[in-house]
Design an enzyme around this catalytic site. Structure first.
Site, PDB file in Angstrom:
ATOM      1  N   GLN A  56      63.178 -54.579   5.492  1.00  0.00           N
ATOM      2  CA  GLN A  56      64.009 -54.669   4.477  1.00  0.00           C
ATOM      3  C   GLN A  56      63.271 -54.117   3.218  1.00  0.00           C
ATOM      4  O   GLN A  56      62.044 -54.730   3.044  1.00  0.00           O
ATOM      5  CB  GLN A  56      64.817 -55.848   4.336  1.00  0.00           C
ATOM      6  CG  GLN A  56      65.679 -56.042   5.329  1.00  0.00           C
ATOM      7  CD  GLN A  56      67.060 -55.386   5.146  1.00  0.00           C
ATOM      8  OE1 GLN A  56      66.927 -54.016   5.117  1.00  0.00           O
ATOM      9  NE2 GLN A  56      68.061 -55.917   5.202  1.00  0.00           N
ATOM     10  N   SER A  57      63.831 -53.481   1.943  1.00  0.00           N
ATOM     11  CA  SER A  57      62.999 -53.108   0.963  1.00  0.00           C
ATOM     12  C   SER A  57      62.578 -54.132  -0.120  1.00  0.00           C
ATOM     13  O   SER A  57      61.699 -54.194  -0.603  1.00  0.00           O
ATOM     14  CB  SER A  57      63.887 -51.743   0.108  1.00  0.00           C
ATOM     15  OG  SER A  57      63.916 -51.057   1.061  1.00  0.00           O
ATOM     16  N   SER A  58      63.490 -55.185  -0.042  1.00  0.00           N
ATOM     17  CA  SER A  58      63.227 -56.430  -1.116  1.00  0.00           C
ATOM     18  C   SER A  58      63.753 -57.543  -0.479  1.00  0.00           C
ATOM     19  O   SER A  58      64.442 -57.740   0.502  1.00  0.00           O
ATOM     20  CB  SER A  58      64.065 -56.018  -2.347  1.00  0.00           C
ATOM     21  OG  SER A  58      65.568 -56.084  -2.040  1.00  0.00           O
TER      22      SER A  58
END
Length: 697
Positions: free
Chosen positions: A22-24
């Protein structure tokens, strides 16, 4: 998609790698459905024939962006295992989960094709070794990268639109705050405002960031600093980096700026910072909000910092420093036109300043253009300045006194603010302690300890203020005020006052003199000084160059001539006594610790030999005098008899050193030898003396 036909037995013999990202961290916490869908791909691997123990889940990159692989350890592990032939299939929910960078994505495709590893996403199974599948995967990677670009462009466009209007809220530097309406205002804390205002005023006065830091240190002042990503404000000693950062921040001039720096990714994924020029800033709106200085003052401060950081190869008005060289940054070489550099050398127990023009030596290996001793130059310039400034000395001294008093008042006011803040913290700690239940000793002990700490801080602040106030009073007490007023009638005394720092002399000189051109005349032993004043007027001075060590210990030519004259009538020991009686000292007395040295017969003899003077022996021989043997032979007597005749005055002799003599040649009536019984030497000597007296009378 013919998935069963693409999965071969040799694929099932290797592991199935499931990559989850997941990006963040916000997406990890809030977008839980996406995480569940990625973990659900384990079922797809089981359906294709892999056992559960063969499925390897890599989820260590949760919360990491897919823009680069340099900081993603999980992706690096995946690529490593694929390249070593351990992976039969690589699984990801979509291409964007694996990479949003075409370089990383195509590198993974190339390695999978070489290792005969399959790739699985939500749409199906792909064989990178197949052209059609490779083409489709490449398009998906390009679209994933383009998608990231579009998302960033949308967000960036909205931000820039607000930036152009000056409405985008950025992190404010220390000394500013947002009010309830979202406008930028000065910090409501009076101590913070006054400290920052005093900082800019001090820099305008001393003209250097390092000198500003020294002023804060000497006066015991602290500079406000906000803890990163917090509202907590602390006061700590001012540093050079903080001073430079504050002076370079245009927000302190009331300007709204954005885009002063540009970041880009390097090959290793690290951010590279590049500062933009003022004309390339994305937004610059002067007078957008209140500030501590004007925009013009901010630009002037930047020019001062740039000038201070330059080398000696260009003309520069360097800030005054503590060194003794009075013409620091203002001395110009009269031969090449470049500015002199200042060099200091410790000689004879003191620090001497030299003006050196050596740029040609450093750049081309050529000899130094000029090297001039600074002390005679500085003394001549000092005398010139005192002569020019005497009419304005009264007003100048009064202005100095007003400036010193105002500076001390401002420093004391800032110390008072620190005491008030410490008092507020101590009162707050006291109230917290008073409100706690006395039976709850765990909390009460902690609050009591905090109260004691605050009281110690308060006492320390009060002591620092008291000590600073006493030091200020010592600096400018009543006696010093009277002395300063007395100096107004004699600016020369003020200029040569030992308590006046060299930095202040240079500051005063900067208001009077534009530059000084120096030309050294080695043959004449002088230096020509061309002074150009601020108003355009010029003046020319000439100074004597200091003598070298050999020249300082060299006997003056006048002393050598005097010795030459005295040799006609005196021997070396007598000449030494005469010179000592006249107070004449040998050249060696110029050496350290040799001030009491006197002339001796050996020193006089050395001068005669060193300067090639005619010896006394030669002078007496030229006057016709004879040796003892020659005289005895002419008088037809023995040398012992000659000695007796000399003792009774029958023959005259002259010493040419401390123990040897030459004798006057016998005249037309030389003494002859008689029988001492009938004509005693004493009687003959008395008769000769009477004859001489009668002739003289």
């Amino acid at each position: 998609m013919n998935e069963p036909f693409k999965v071969q037995p040799h694929h099932l013999e290797r592991g199935a790698y499931l990559y989850i990202r997941q990006s963040s961290m916000r997406q990890v916490i809030e977008n839980v459905e996406s995480t569940k869908r990625q973990y659900a791909l384990r079922g797809r691997a089981t359906a294709l024939g892999w056992h559960d123990d063969q499925i390897i889940v890599i989820d260590s990159d949760q919360g990491e962006s897919g823009a680069s692989a340099s900081w993603r350890e999980g992706f690096q592990r995946l690529v490593s295992d694929v390249s070593m032939g351990r992976a039969g299939i690589v699984m990801g929910l979509e291409v964007s989960r694996l990479a949003r960078n075409n370089a990383d994505w195509h590198r993974l495709l190339e390695i999978c094709a070489l290792g005969d590893t399959l790739i699985l996403d939500e749409d199906g199974v792909y064989d990178p070794a197949s052209f059609n599948d490779r083409l489709l995967l490449g398009l998906k990677g390009t679209m994933s990268e383009a998608e990231l670009h579009v998302i960033k462009a949308r967000l960036r466009g909205g931000i820039l639109n607000k930036v152009r209007r000056g409405e985008y809220h950025c992190a404010l530097p220390t000394g500013f705050a947002y009010d309830e309406a979202g406008k930028v205002v000065l910090d409501p804390d009076a101590q913070i405002r006054e400290t920052i205002a005093y900082f800019f005023e001090t820099f305008s006065r001393v003209g250097s960031a390092s000198q500003t830091v020294k002023v804060f240190r000497n006066e015991g002042l602290r500079f406000p600093s906000r803890v990163r990503n917090q509202k907590l404000m602390i006061f700590q000693p001012l540093t050079i980096s903080t001073a430079i950062r504050t002076l370079n921040n245009p927000r302190y001039s009331g300007a709204y700026v954005y885009g002063r720096r540009h970041y880009r990714r390097a090959a290793d994924g690290k951010k590279l910072l590049r500062k933009r020029e003022c004309n390339d800033w994305l937004a610059c709106i002067p007078s957008a909000h209140p500030g501590y200085i004007t925009w013009e003052q901010f630009q002037h401060n930047l020019k001062i910092l740039e000038t201070n950081g330059r080398g000696y190869e260009v003309a520069r008005a360097s800030p005054p420093r503590e060194g003794a060289a009075l013409l620091q940054g203002r001395a110009v070489c009269g031969r090449c036109g470049r500015h002199f550099r200042v060099r200091y050398a410790a000689r004879r127990g003191r620090l001497e300043a030299w003006y050196v023009c050596d740029r040609a030596h450093g750049a081309h290996g050529e000899p130094n253009c000029q090297s001039i001793a600074g002390m005679p130059i500085d003394e001549a310039i000092g005398e010139l300045v005192t002569a020019k400034m005497t009419p304005a000395a009264v007003e100048l001294a009064l202005e100095i006194r007003r400036e010193i008093e105002a500076r001390h008042d401002e420093a004391d006011r800032l110390r008072l603010r620190a005491v008030e803040r410490a008092q507020i913290d101590a009162d707050l700690a006291q109230r917290r302690f008073m409100l706690v239940d006395p039976n709850n000793r765990l909390v009460a002990d902690t609050l009591e300890r905090e109260w004691n700490d605050k009281l110690r801080v308060l006492a320390q602040a009060q002591e620092e203020r008291q000590r600073g106030h006493q030091e200020d009073q010592r600096v400018i007490d009543a006696a010093i005020r009277d002395r300063l007023v007395a100096m107004t009638t004699d600016f020369k005394s003020l200029w040569h006052n030992p308590s006046l720092p060299n930095r202040e002399r240079k500051r005063l000189l900067a208001y009077v003199i534009e530059d000084v051109t120096l030309i050294k005349m080695p043959q004449e032993g002088t230096t020509t000084i061309h002074v150009r004043f601020k108003g355009g007027k010029t003046d020319t001075l000439t100074t004597e160059n200091p003598k070298s060590s050999a020249q300082q210990v060299k006997t003056p030519h006048e002393v050598v001539e005097l010795v030459d004259k005295l040799l006609d009538d005196h021997i070396s020991s007598e000449i030494a006594d005469i010179l000592n009686e006249k107070g004449i000292r040998p050249g060696g007395s110029a050496r350290r610790g040799q001030a009491d040295v006197r002339f001796t017969d050996l020193r006089v003899t050395y001068l005669v030999h060193q300067y090639g003077l005619r010896s006394r022996y030669d002078r007496l021989r030229e006057r016709g005098m004879l040796t003892k043997t020659e005289t005895a032979s002419r008088l037809e007597i023995t040398e012992s008899t000659l000695t007796k005749w000399v003792a009774h005055g029958l023959v005259t002799r002259h010493a040419y050193n401390g123990y040897a003599y030459l004798y006057e040649a016998p005249g037309p009536n030389p003494p002859v030898k008689h029988s001492s019984r009938w004509n005693r030497l004493t009687d003959r000597a008395a008769a000769i003396s009477q004859t001489l007296e009668s002739k003289s009378s």
